[in-house]
Design a protein around this motif. Structure first.
Motif, PDB file in Angstrom:
ATOM      1  N   THR A 380       0.982  -1.208   0.005  1.00 49.25           N
ATOM      2  CA  THR A 380       0.178  -0.112   0.039  1.00 49.25           C
ATOM      3  C   THR A 380       0.822   1.151   0.119  1.00 49.25           C
ATOM      4  O   THR A 380       1.900   1.413   0.919  1.00 49.25           O
ATOM      5  N   PRO A 381       0.780   2.090  -0.960  1.00 50.41           N
ATOM      6  CA  PRO A 381       1.377   3.474  -1.145  1.00 50.41           C
ATOM      7  C   PRO A 381       0.748   4.325   0.024  1.00 50.41           C
ATOM      8  O   PRO A 381       0.081   4.154   0.757  1.00 50.41           O
ATOM      9  N   ASN A 398      -2.182  -1.133  -7.639  1.00 53.45           N
ATOM     10  CA  ASN A 398      -3.718  -1.108  -7.325  1.00 53.45           C
ATOM     11  C   ASN A 398      -4.719  -0.431  -8.235  1.00 53.45           C
ATOM     12  O   ASN A 398      -5.869  -0.672  -8.447  1.00 53.45           O
ATOM     13  N   TYR A 399      -4.007   0.812  -8.770  1.00 54.84           N
ATOM     14  CA  TYR A 399      -4.771   1.632  -9.923  1.00 54.84           C
ATOM     15  C   TYR A 399      -5.163   0.623 -11.146  1.00 54.84           C
ATOM     16  O   TYR A 399      -6.208   0.624 -11.620  1.00 54.84           O
ATOM     17  N   LYS A 400      -4.068  -0.221 -11.816  1.00 56.05           N
ATOM     18  CA  LYS A 400      -4.308  -0.785 -12.806  1.00 56.05           C
ATOM     19  C   LYS A 400      -5.350  -2.093 -12.431  1.00 56.05           C
ATOM     20  O   LYS A 400      -6.185  -2.248 -13.379  1.00 56.05           O
ATOM     21  N   GLU A 401      -5.366  -2.570 -11.353  1.00 56.81           N
ATOM     22  CA  GLU A 401      -6.349  -3.606 -10.873  1.00 56.81           C
ATOM     23  C   GLU A 401      -7.826  -2.809 -11.004  1.00 56.81           C
ATOM     24  O   GLU A 401      -8.675  -3.569 -11.528  1.00 56.81           O
ATOM     25  N   GLY A 402      -7.917  -1.683 -10.820  1.00 55.83           N
ATOM     26  CA  GLY A 402      -9.321  -0.979 -10.703  1.00 55.83           C
ATOM     27  C   GLY A 402      -9.472  -0.948 -12.146  1.00 55.83           C
ATOM     28  O   GLY A 402     -10.796  -1.010 -12.509  1.00 55.83           O
ATOM     29  N   ARG A 403      -8.660  -0.562 -13.031  1.00 57.04           N
ATOM     30  CA  ARG A 403      -8.769  -0.457 -14.279  1.00 57.04           C
ATOM     31  C   ARG A 403      -9.464  -1.945 -15.063  1.00 57.04           C
ATOM     32  O   ARG A 403     -10.221  -1.938 -16.069  1.00 57.04           O
ATOM     33  N   LEU A 404      -8.579  -2.882 -14.581  1.00 56.50           N
ATOM     34  CA  LEU A 404      -8.991  -4.037 -15.233  1.00 56.50           C
ATOM     35  C   LEU A 404     -10.358  -4.851 -14.864  1.00 56.50           C
ATOM     36  O   LEU A 404     -10.974  -5.330 -15.508  1.00 56.50           O
ATOM     37  N   ALA A 405     -10.759  -4.336 -13.671  1.00 56.99           N
ATOM     38  CA  ALA A 405     -11.986  -4.790 -13.049  1.00 56.99           C
ATOM     39  C   ALA A 405     -13.014  -3.997 -13.754  1.00 56.99           C
ATOM     40  O   ALA A 405     -14.117  -4.379 -14.435  1.00 56.99           O
ATOM     41  N   PRO A 426     -12.203   3.169   3.956  1.00 57.86           N
ATOM     42  CA  PRO A 426     -12.110   4.390   3.668  1.00 57.86           C
ATOM     43  C   PRO A 426     -10.789   5.083   4.009  1.00 57.86           C
ATOM     44  O   PRO A 426     -10.194   5.171   5.147  1.00 57.86           O
ATOM     45  N   GLY A 427     -10.187   5.935   2.921  1.00 58.47           N
ATOM     46  CA  GLY A 427      -8.961   6.623   3.030  1.00 58.47           C
ATOM     47  C   GLY A 427      -7.774   5.786   2.874  1.00 58.47           C
ATOM     48  O   GLY A 427      -6.658   6.230   2.710  1.00 58.47           O
ATOM     49  N   TYR A 428      -8.020   4.355   3.024  1.00 62.64           N
ATOM     50  CA  TYR A 428      -6.673   3.558   2.670  1.00 62.64           C
ATOM     51  C   TYR A 428      -6.352   3.447   1.361  1.00 62.64           C
ATOM     52  O   TYR A 428      -7.308   3.340   0.411  1.00 62.64           O
ATOM     53  N   LYS A 429      -4.965   3.737   1.039  1.00 59.46           N
ATOM     54  CA  LYS A 429      -4.696   4.070  -0.380  1.00 59.46           C
ATOM     55  C   LYS A 429      -4.881   3.214  -1.411  1.00 59.46           C
ATOM     56  O   LYS A 429      -5.196   3.179  -2.367  1.00 59.46           O
ATOM     57  N   THR A 430      -4.791   1.786  -1.042  1.00 59.56           N
ATOM     58  CA  THR A 430      -5.222   0.579  -1.580  1.00 59.56           C
ATOM     59  C   THR A 430      -6.752   0.812  -2.220  1.00 59.56           C
ATOM     60  O   THR A 430      -7.040   0.522  -3.548  1.00 59.56           O
ATOM     61  N   SER A 514     -14.318  -7.943  -9.672  1.00 57.24           N
ATOM     62  CA  SER A 514     -13.519  -7.448  -8.553  1.00 57.24           C
ATOM     63  C   SER A 514     -12.122  -7.376  -8.916  1.00 57.24           C
ATOM     64  O   SER A 514     -11.634  -7.439  -9.795  1.00 57.24           O
ATOM     65  N   ALA A 515     -11.362  -6.910  -7.603  1.00 58.63           N
ATOM     66  CA  ALA A 515      -9.881  -6.534  -7.970  1.00 58.63           C
ATOM     67  C   ALA A 515      -8.899  -7.155  -7.299  1.00 58.63           C
ATOM     68  O   ALA A 515      -7.719  -7.087  -7.510  1.00 58.63           O
ATOM     69  N   THR A 516      -9.356  -8.401  -6.697  1.00 57.02           N
ATOM     70  CA  THR A 516      -8.347  -9.318  -6.036  1.00 57.02           C
ATOM     71  C   THR A 516      -9.195 -10.705  -6.113  1.00 57.02           C
ATOM     72  O   THR A 516     -10.200 -10.847  -5.285  1.00 57.02           O
TER      73      THR A 516
END
Length: 582
Positions: A380-381, A398-405, A426-430, A514-516
């Motif tokens: 997590t960044p 994680n940004y790429k995972e959101g795009r793939l979803a 909420p607020g967690y960078k992932t 989903s993303a994971t």
């Protein structure tokens, strides 16, 4: 025994135990001004609001008897500026600057969201330009972003109370309302606002609420100290948790004294242009068997991903002869900051940190940097301004995972449909990056294809928990009679939300991405219940982290960003995909 009696009894004993009482043994009076803003503050039905009870109780423990006045916000600020009142809350950072007062952060709220009437046809696509020509109202005193403040394309209105704000949306007098997620969840469960919906990803700003102390008060320093000490006692005694539970407020919402004025979400384009600390190893090692690594986790027992990760991290380190000291913040940023100091004082060669909070982890990172100990973020960044203390990041994009979803959702729905989103913490960078990736993909598709029509109609938090996602989805389906797709930040939350839909006899023709990918998610894809997820292995991620840390300590010039490979997984890819063990 009734709780109110116990609470009074607790205060009674605290009265005699408190060292801050005046010489006469009486509580000192203090005047506080506030505004009607449920669920934080309220005079309705004899419920003060959870923040009012927290503030008043904390001051009691600090030796003060609170006299509270509710009034319009402008008048409340004038009372503080002139010294007629001692304290104001809940104020924004800018409010406290306006009154030239001292401040204590008393509540770090959930992100800011947009609310509209369900019959409002105008679409919000995550960009401010979507608000052009519309009327938008916000709470008076709310801290919002410079980008929104400088945006001139919308008619902006400031509203004094929460009820007025939501009534204006309900009666269609304004098009959109800006509020925080907690207030939205609280108000939308009321029958009067059943026609209102949350439509935006929460990236207009982050709303933080402060206790402001009048500079005109010659006792301002002692007032601030009394409140901070009283608040700390409140948490130790368990009264803080008692208050939150009565208002059905989650314990994981932190209230931490801090000087950070606003959260800064890290855009992926900025992520790739960041400069790290550049700290080298204090001593380059000749072999891996004399390397000492300390790893500080988010909360190893939260889910099977984290527990699998730390197990594999330990096993890989043992294989390579690396000595590992494992620490667990248990989801507390206070504990993580304290752990970092202890860890650095033990003089490890390098630290792997899984940050609890992307902004408030600054004391930990700064302490390590000043001690000359390199820190690598894992999984997590953190916020943009803190990367100067960070040597590197090892984990998924994680940004790429959101795009793939989002891309899988696009395929599943054929480019048209309404989608609800279940975020992580909420607020967690992932969680932030997975949501940003999803929404940015939809925005770009909309810009390049006039017939593309996928709209996110509701954004809620599942807190990385299957059980919490179940209850979150129960609230979502009370607000929406139909939708075509569900996007969850991981399979665990997707399965919890899907179970709530099944128990509500919801039609089964909606699509889920989903993303994971979890083991249970793999099974759900095989059964046709989930359209697709993203492969992200905690075993591979842990191995990558240990090997990268070893390379660094052996003198290799490892990059700032070391991304774990991720890939989309749909039913057609299952035959070539090993079922995850977590």
């Amino acid at each position: 025994m009734p709780f109110h009696f116990l609470f009074v009894l607790l205060l009674f004993f605290s009265f005699f135990a408190n060292a801050d009482l005046s010489d006469e043994g009486e509580l000192k009076p203090i005047s506080i001004v506030t505004v009607e803003r449920p669920p934080y503050t309220s005079d309705v039905d004899n419920r003060k609001g959870f923040l009012s009870e927290v503030v008043e109780s904390a001051f009691f423990y600090g030796g003060y008897n609170v006299i509270r006045y509710s009034m319009p916000w402008t008048r409340a600020k004038l009372q503080i500026m002139t010294g007629e009142a001692d304290v104001i809350f809940p104020a924004s950072y800018e409010d406290v600057v306006d009154i030239n007062g001292s401040r204590v952060l008393i509540h770090n709220t959930l992100p800011v969201v947009l609310v509209k009437h369900s019959e409002q046809s105008d679409k919000w696509n995550g960009r401010l330009e979507s608000l052009k020509g519309h009327s938008v109202a916000s709470h008076r005193g709310m801290l919002i972003s410079d980008e929104y403040s400088n945006f001139t394309g919308a008619h902006k209105v400031e509203i004094g109370t929460t009820e007025q704000l939501f009534n204006m949306v309900q009666k269609r007098r304004i098009d959109f309302a800006i509020t925080d997620r907690l207030t939205a969840d609280y108000m939308l469960q009321m029958p009067a606002y059943k026609d209102l919906v949350v439509v935006s990803p929460p990236y207009i700003s982050s709303s933080e609420l402060y206790l402001g102390i009048s500079e005109a008060d010659d006792q301002k320093d002692s007032i601030k100290q009394a409140f901070e000490e009283g608040f700390a006692h409140l948490k130790r005694s368990g009264t803080y948790q008692e208050i939150l539970s009565r208002y059905q407020i989650d314990d994981n919402i932190q209230m931490i004294p801090d000087e950070t004025p606003v959260a800064t979400y890290l855009e992926p384009s900025r992520l790739r242009s960041l400069k790290g600390s550049g700290l080298p190893p204090r001593t380059i090692k000749s072999s891996s068997d004399n390397i000492n690594v300390a790893i500080i986790g988010f909360s190893w027992a939260t889910d099977t991903y984290q527990s699998t990760y730390i197990k594999q991290f330990t096993e890989m380190a043992e294989t390579l002869g690396v000595k590992v000291a494992i620490h667990d913040a248990k989801g507390s940023i206070d504990q993580q900051n304290n752990l970092m100091k202890q860890v650095i004082d033990s003089k490890p060669d390098v630290v792997a940190l899984w940050p609890v909070h992307g902004e408030k982890v600054k004391p930990a990172l700064q302490y390590a940097y000043e001690a000359g100990v390199p820190v690598f973020l894992v999984n997590t960044p953190v916020a943009e301004g803190l990367w100067k203390y960070v040597r590197g990041y090892i984990g998924p994009d994680n940004y790429k995972e959101g795009r793939l979803a989002a891309e899988m959702m696009d395929t599943a729905l054929g480019g048209k449909g309404k989608v609800v989103e279940i975020q992580g913490f909420p607020g967690y960078k992932t969680a932030v990056l997975r949501s940003l990736g999803f929404h940015h993909y939809l925005q770009e598709r909309r810009q390049h294809d006039s017939e593309f029509d996928i709209e996110v109609i509701d954004v809620s938090s599942g807190y990385w928990s299957r059980e919490r996602s179940y209850t979150t989805m129960e609230r979502v389906i009370r607000r929406h009679s139909e939708f075509d797709g569900l996007y969850a930040a991981d399979d665990n939350m997707a399965l919890g939300a899907m179970q709530a839909l099944t128990d509500a006899n919801w039609p089964t023709d909606f699509k889920v991405t989903s993303a994971t990918l979890f083991g249970d998610g793999y099974d759900a894809i095989k059964q046709g219940k989930i359209w697709g997820s993203v492969w992200q292995s905690p075993t591979e991620e842990a191995n990558l982290a240990v090997k990268t840390l070893v390379r660094f300590m052996l003198g290799d010039d490892v990059p700032l960003l070391t991304f774990l490979p991720v890939k989309p997984i749909t039913k057609s890819a299952l035959e070539s995909t090993v079922r995850p063990e977590f």
